[in-house]
Scaffold this motif. Sequence first.
Motif, PDB file in Angstrom:
ATOM      1  N   MET A   1      52.289  29.074  36.152  1.00 26.71           N
ATOM      2  CA  MET A   1      51.293  28.543  37.086  1.00 26.71           C
ATOM      3  C   MET A   1      51.007  29.543  38.207  1.00 26.71           C
ATOM      4  O   MET A   1      49.852  29.732  38.608  1.00 26.71           O
ATOM      5  CB  MET A   1      51.779  27.222  37.689  1.00 26.71           C
ATOM      6  CG  MET A   1      50.788  26.585  38.649  1.00 26.71           C
ATOM      7  SD  MET A   1      51.318  24.934  39.139  1.00 26.71           S
ATOM      8  CE  MET A   1      50.025  24.508  40.293  1.00 26.71           C
ATOM      9  N   SER A   4      48.780  32.368  36.950  1.00 32.70           N
ATOM     10  CA  SER A   4      47.403  31.885  36.807  1.00 32.70           C
ATOM     11  C   SER A   4      46.751  31.710  38.181  1.00 32.70           C
ATOM     12  O   SER A   4      45.566  32.023  38.362  1.00 32.70           O
ATOM     13  CB  SER A   4      47.387  30.554  36.042  1.00 32.70           C
ATOM     14  OG  SER A   4      47.933  30.719  34.751  1.00 32.70           O
ATOM     15  N   TYR A   5      47.520  31.202  39.151  1.00 30.65           N
ATOM     16  CA  TYR A   5      46.993  31.055  40.514  1.00 30.65           C
ATOM     17  C   TYR A   5      46.608  32.421  41.089  1.00 30.65           C
ATOM     18  O   TYR A   5      45.550  32.569  41.713  1.00 30.65           O
ATOM     19  CB  TYR A   5      48.040  30.395  41.412  1.00 30.65           C
ATOM     20  CG  TYR A   5      47.604  30.268  42.865  1.00 30.65           C
ATOM     21  CD1 TYR A   5      46.787  29.218  43.272  1.00 30.65           C
ATOM     22  CD2 TYR A   5      47.989  31.213  43.803  1.00 30.65           C
ATOM     23  CE1 TYR A   5      46.364  29.109  44.582  1.00 30.65           C
ATOM     24  CE2 TYR A   5      47.573  31.119  45.123  1.00 30.65           C
ATOM     25  CZ  TYR A   5      46.759  30.060  45.508  1.00 30.65           C
ATOM     26  OH  TYR A   5      46.337  29.965  46.814  1.00 30.65           O
ATOM     27  N   LEU A   9      42.969  33.467  42.304  1.00 30.83           N
ATOM     28  CA  LEU A   9      42.778  33.856  43.703  1.00 30.83           C
ATOM     29  C   LEU A   9      42.205  35.249  43.822  1.00 30.83           C
ATOM     30  O   LEU A   9      41.233  35.480  44.554  1.00 30.83           O
ATOM     31  CB  LEU A   9      44.120  33.778  44.442  1.00 30.83           C
ATOM     32  CG  LEU A   9      44.107  34.210  45.913  1.00 30.83           C
ATOM     33  CD1 LEU A   9      43.212  33.291  46.735  1.00 30.83           C
ATOM     34  CD2 LEU A   9      45.523  34.224  46.482  1.00 30.83           C
ATOM     35  N   THR A 150      45.884  24.385  35.906  1.00 32.67           N
ATOM     36  CA  THR A 150      45.990  23.922  37.294  1.00 32.67           C
ATOM     37  C   THR A 150      46.103  25.103  38.245  1.00 32.67           C
ATOM     38  O   THR A 150      45.457  25.131  39.307  1.00 32.67           O
ATOM     39  CB  THR A 150      47.220  23.014  37.458  1.00 32.67           C
ATOM     40  OG1 THR A 150      47.123  21.908  36.561  1.00 32.67           O
ATOM     41  CG2 THR A 150      47.334  22.506  38.885  1.00 32.67           C
ATOM     42  N   GLY A 151      46.906  26.088  37.873  1.00 30.35           N
ATOM     43  CA  GLY A 151      47.102  27.255  38.721  1.00 30.35           C
ATOM     44  C   GLY A 151      45.824  28.032  38.951  1.00 30.35           C
ATOM     45  O   GLY A 151      45.491  28.378  40.096  1.00 30.35           O
ATOM     46  N   SER A 153      42.762  26.985  38.602  1.00 30.71           N
ATOM     47  CA  SER A 153      41.813  26.152  39.337  1.00 30.71           C
ATOM     48  C   SER A 153      42.111  26.178  40.830  1.00 30.71           C
ATOM     49  O   SER A 153      41.198  26.332  41.667  1.00 30.71           O
ATOM     50  CB  SER A 153      41.855  24.709  38.815  1.00 30.71           C
ATOM     51  OG  SER A 153      41.526  24.655  37.440  1.00 30.71           O
ATOM     52  N   LEU A 154      43.402  26.050  41.190  1.00 34.40           N
ATOM     53  CA  LEU A 154      43.786  26.120  42.601  1.00 34.40           C
ATOM     54  C   LEU A 154      43.477  27.494  43.185  1.00 34.40           C
ATOM     55  O   LEU A 154      43.057  27.617  44.345  1.00 34.40           O
ATOM     56  CB  LEU A 154      45.273  25.797  42.749  1.00 34.40           C
ATOM     57  CG  LEU A 154      45.691  24.354  42.463  1.00 34.40           C
ATOM     58  CD1 LEU A 154      47.212  24.214  42.513  1.00 34.40           C
ATOM     59  CD2 LEU A 154      45.037  23.401  43.451  1.00 34.40           C
ATOM     60  N   GLY A 155      43.692  28.539  42.387  1.00 31.14           N
ATOM     61  CA  GLY A 155      43.393  29.885  42.857  1.00 31.14           C
ATOM     62  C   GLY A 155      41.919  30.081  43.142  1.00 31.14           C
ATOM     63  O   GLY A 155      41.532  30.673  44.160  1.00 31.14           O
ATOM     64  N   VAL A 157      39.711  27.683  43.814  1.00 24.02           N
ATOM     65  CA  VAL A 157      39.352  26.868  44.983  1.00 24.02           C
ATOM     66  C   VAL A 157      39.776  27.580  46.270  1.00 24.02           C
ATOM     67  O   VAL A 157      39.017  27.628  47.246  1.00 24.02           O
ATOM     68  CB  VAL A 157      40.002  25.475  44.893  1.00 24.02           C
ATOM     69  CG1 VAL A 157      39.836  24.715  46.203  1.00 24.02           C
ATOM     70  CG2 VAL A 157      39.391  24.674  43.744  1.00 24.02           C
ATOM     71  N   SER A 158      40.978  28.144  46.276  1.00 27.02           N
ATOM     72  CA  SER A 158      41.448  28.890  47.450  1.00 27.02           C
ATOM     73  C   SER A 158      40.533  30.064  47.752  1.00 27.02           C
ATOM     74  O   SER A 158      40.209  30.339  48.908  1.00 27.02           O
ATOM     75  CB  SER A 158      42.882  29.381  47.223  1.00 27.02           C
ATOM     76  OG  SER A 158      43.776  28.315  46.997  1.00 27.02           O
TER      77      SER A 158
END
Length: 277
Positions: A1, A4-5, A9, A150-151, A153-155, A157-158
């Motif tokens: 994760m 991937s983040y 990012l 998930t990782g 996607s969060l990256g 969004v950040s």
Amino acid sequence: MFASYLIGLREGLEAALVVSVLIAFLVKSDRNDKLPQVWAGVGAAVALSVGFGALLTFTAAHLEYQSQELFDAITSVLAVVFVTWMIFWMRRAARALSGELRGKLTDALQLGSLAVVVMAFLAVAREGLETALLFFASVQGATTSAAPLTGISLGLVSAVLIGWGIYRSAVRINLTKFFTWTGLLLILVAAGIFKYAVHDFQEAGVLPGLNTYAFDISAVLPADSWYGALLAGMLNITPQPSVAEVVAWAVYLIPTLFFFLRPQRVKPTPAAASSAA
């Protein structure tokens, strides 16, 4: 994760910076009427990137075992090549990125709306395609859970939030340090991807030595433990790698780190040269 983040990012922020530079230039130039064209180009680039990722996944899912392993290996090698090029390009061009984009957008504005769409599309599509390829390659050795998705996607969004903050002057970030540290982490991730590419080539029968292990630390690093899964997902460190995998990991990592950490040579300007003379 985490790997991937980091991909989401890093690549997402590069794309967000590009978009923020283009929008800021149009707003300051009182050309707000061209903003829809920029967003149209960005939307088309995002759609292309998602479609490319879906195509990679669909292709891999409909191949026989050996063909699938070979496909995964080739995409992993391509991902390593692209991410390495991107890391060094951004390290060299980060300072001049804003001026270069403004110059290209000025030329595009003179050519018309379609040129603005194409310019925005090309500026974002490269990052999007790299993200899709790198993400696909990075999750090949990971578990089948939703953590990688998930990782990333969060990256992303950040990255969007940071890019918006930079555009609004609400966020101050040292981009040189950011791209240096994330570049180092991505080099480690890319080394793991290259290692897994060699493993896939061995699984496909292209390379020998699949069962010739360099070492076995399963007792210390169980593959089914949380920390074993963490290291495998982040850096592709496995308890029982083959000799070829370890050699590939070292052959990529050592020289890449050397050239990345080596101080950049700054060419003196004509004024500075004449002053020194």
